[in-house]
Enzyme design. Sequence first.
Site, PDB file in Angstrom:
ATOM      1  N   ASP A 176       4.952  -0.375 -12.722  1.00 43.92           N
ATOM      2  CA  ASP A 176       5.352   0.669 -11.769  1.00 43.92           C
ATOM      3  C   ASP A 176       6.454   1.612 -12.276  1.00 43.92           C
ATOM      4  OD1 ASP A 176       3.572  -0.848 -10.318  1.00 43.92           O
ATOM      5  OD2 ASP A 176       4.887  -1.197  -8.609  1.00 43.92           O
TER       6      ASP A 176
ATOM      7  N   ASP B 174       1.730   1.496  -8.560  1.00 40.17           N
ATOM      8  CA  ASP B 174       1.725   1.378  -7.106  1.00 40.17           C
ATOM      9  C   ASP B 174       0.957   2.607  -6.599  1.00 40.17           C
ATOM     10  OD1 ASP B 174       2.838  -0.511  -5.251  1.00 40.17           O
ATOM     11  OD2 ASP B 174       4.296   0.989  -4.574  1.00 40.17           O
TER      12      ASP B 174
ATOM     13  N   HIS C  93      -0.675   4.009  -3.123  1.00 39.97           N
ATOM     14  CA  HIS C  93      -0.909   3.822  -1.687  1.00 39.97           C
ATOM     15  C   HIS C  93      -1.594   5.020  -1.031  1.00 39.97           C
ATOM     16  CE1 HIS C  93       1.689   0.363  -1.977  1.00 39.97           C
ATOM     17  NE2 HIS C  93       2.806   1.052  -2.139  1.00 39.97           N
TER      18      HIS C  93
ATOM     19  N   HIS D 218      -0.163   4.085   4.613  1.00 38.37           N
ATOM     20  CA  HIS D 218      -0.052   2.683   4.194  1.00 38.37           C
ATOM     21  C   HIS D 218       0.841   1.857   5.115  1.00 38.37           C
ATOM     22  CE1 HIS D 218       0.964  -0.661   1.286  1.00 38.37           C
ATOM     23  NE2 HIS D 218      -0.352  -0.624   1.267  1.00 38.37           N
TER      24      HIS D 218
ATOM     25  N   HIS E  93       6.067   6.394  -0.438  1.00 38.47           N
ATOM     26  CA  HIS E  93       6.212   6.436  -1.899  1.00 38.47           C
ATOM     27  C   HIS E  93       4.861   6.217  -2.560  1.00 38.47           C
ATOM     28  CE1 HIS E  93       6.296   2.136  -0.964  1.00 38.47           C
ATOM     29  NE2 HIS E  93       5.807   1.953  -2.186  1.00 38.47           N
TER      30      HIS E  93
ATOM     31  N   LYS F 111      -2.634  -0.746  -7.576  1.00 40.32           N
ATOM     32  CA  LYS F 111      -2.541  -1.761  -6.519  1.00 40.32           C
ATOM     33  C   LYS F 111      -1.942  -1.160  -5.270  1.00 40.32           C
ATOM     34  CE  LYS F 111       1.895  -3.031  -8.427  1.00 40.32           C
ATOM     35  NZ  LYS F 111       2.742  -2.535  -7.316  1.00 40.32           N
TER      36      LYS F 111
ATOM     37  N   CYS G  12       8.103  -5.757  -7.404  1.00 41.12           N
ATOM     38  CA  CYS G  12       6.808  -5.800  -8.106  1.00 41.12           C
ATOM     39  C   CYS G  12       6.864  -6.546  -9.430  1.00 41.12           C
ATOM     40  CB  CYS G  12       6.267  -4.387  -8.253  1.00 41.12           C
ATOM     41  SG  CYS G  12       5.804  -3.707  -6.634  1.00 41.12           S
TER      42      CYS G  12
HETATM   43  C1  VGL Z   1       7.800  -1.636  -5.208  1.00 39.85           C
HETATM   44  C2  VGL Z   1       8.665  -1.578  -3.093  1.00 39.85           C
HETATM   45  C3  VGL Z   1       7.506  -1.003  -2.612  1.00 39.85           C
HETATM   46  C4  VGL Z   1       7.996  -1.981  -6.653  1.00 39.85           C
HETATM   47  C5  VGL Z   1       6.633  -1.066  -4.749  1.00 39.85           C
HETATM   48  O1  VGL Z   1       7.327  -1.395  -7.524  1.00 39.85           O
HETATM   49  O2  VGL Z   1       8.836  -2.872  -6.929  1.00 39.85           O
HETATM   50  N1  VGL Z   1       8.797  -1.896  -4.380  1.00 39.85           N
HETATM   51  N2  VGL Z   1       6.490  -0.753  -3.456  1.00 39.85           N
HETATM   52 ZN    ZN Z   2       4.746   0.274  -2.769  1.00 37.74          ZN
END
Ligand code: VGL
Ligand code: ZN
Length: 210
Positions: free
Chosen positions: A14, A52, A54, A58, A87, A112, A157
């Site tokens: 990510d 990430d 979404h 979401h 995000h 994901k 993550c």
């Molecule tokens: C993440 C919060 C929400 C991450 C992703 O990549 O750690 N944290 N979505």
């Molecule tokens: Zn996320």
Amino acid sequence: MPDPRALDVLVIVDVQNDFLPGGALAVPHGHDVIAPINRLARHFAHVVITQDWHPSNHISFATSHPGRTAFETIDVAYGSQVLWPVHCVQGTPGAALASALDVPHAQLIIRKGGDAGIDSYSAFMEADRRTPTGLAGYLRARGFARLFVSGLATDFCVAWTALDGRAAGFEVSVIEDACRAIDLDGSLARAWAEMEAAGIARIGGSDIIA
Ligand code: VGL
Ligand code: ZN
């Protein structure tokens, strides 16, 4: 002599614009992971990147829950869910990989969190803990044995990906100085405790590049 790196994979979690300073869910000092990751990646024959990714409605977005605000935790069908600012919406600049990430030889980008109703911190298993992303199958099919995890965020993550990688039977190390954390209410210390209890090695980049 077989290449000693043949069984190893660098997993880059990510490293996307929304998690960098100025992004929608900026991880403090998130941009500091890019240089070490670029350096480490040159030492790996095999690299996997996660994203990430979404939909705009979401379940993890505070905006999807009227009256709720970001960083609150709520109960959803599969358990508790932290609510985040919007995000990494699919196809937006915030969801794009950091442009300074220099890993042209990465072989797989796995996305994901694409189901509106289920979050997925882990690159292996969605938050319902039943829906696999397919990453374990890919890694097994390629015959990989050892995962070296880097990226954002250490306590979400990265940790969930490392834990699920270990649960899937891989040897897992997290490269601490190639990660940065959100650290929400002690989440970073909890994540390291869980990872250490699971047998995940906590290493530094210098353990890989002498
Ligand atoms: C993440 C919060 C929400 C991450 C992703 O990549 O750690 N944290 N979505
Ligand atoms: Zn996320």
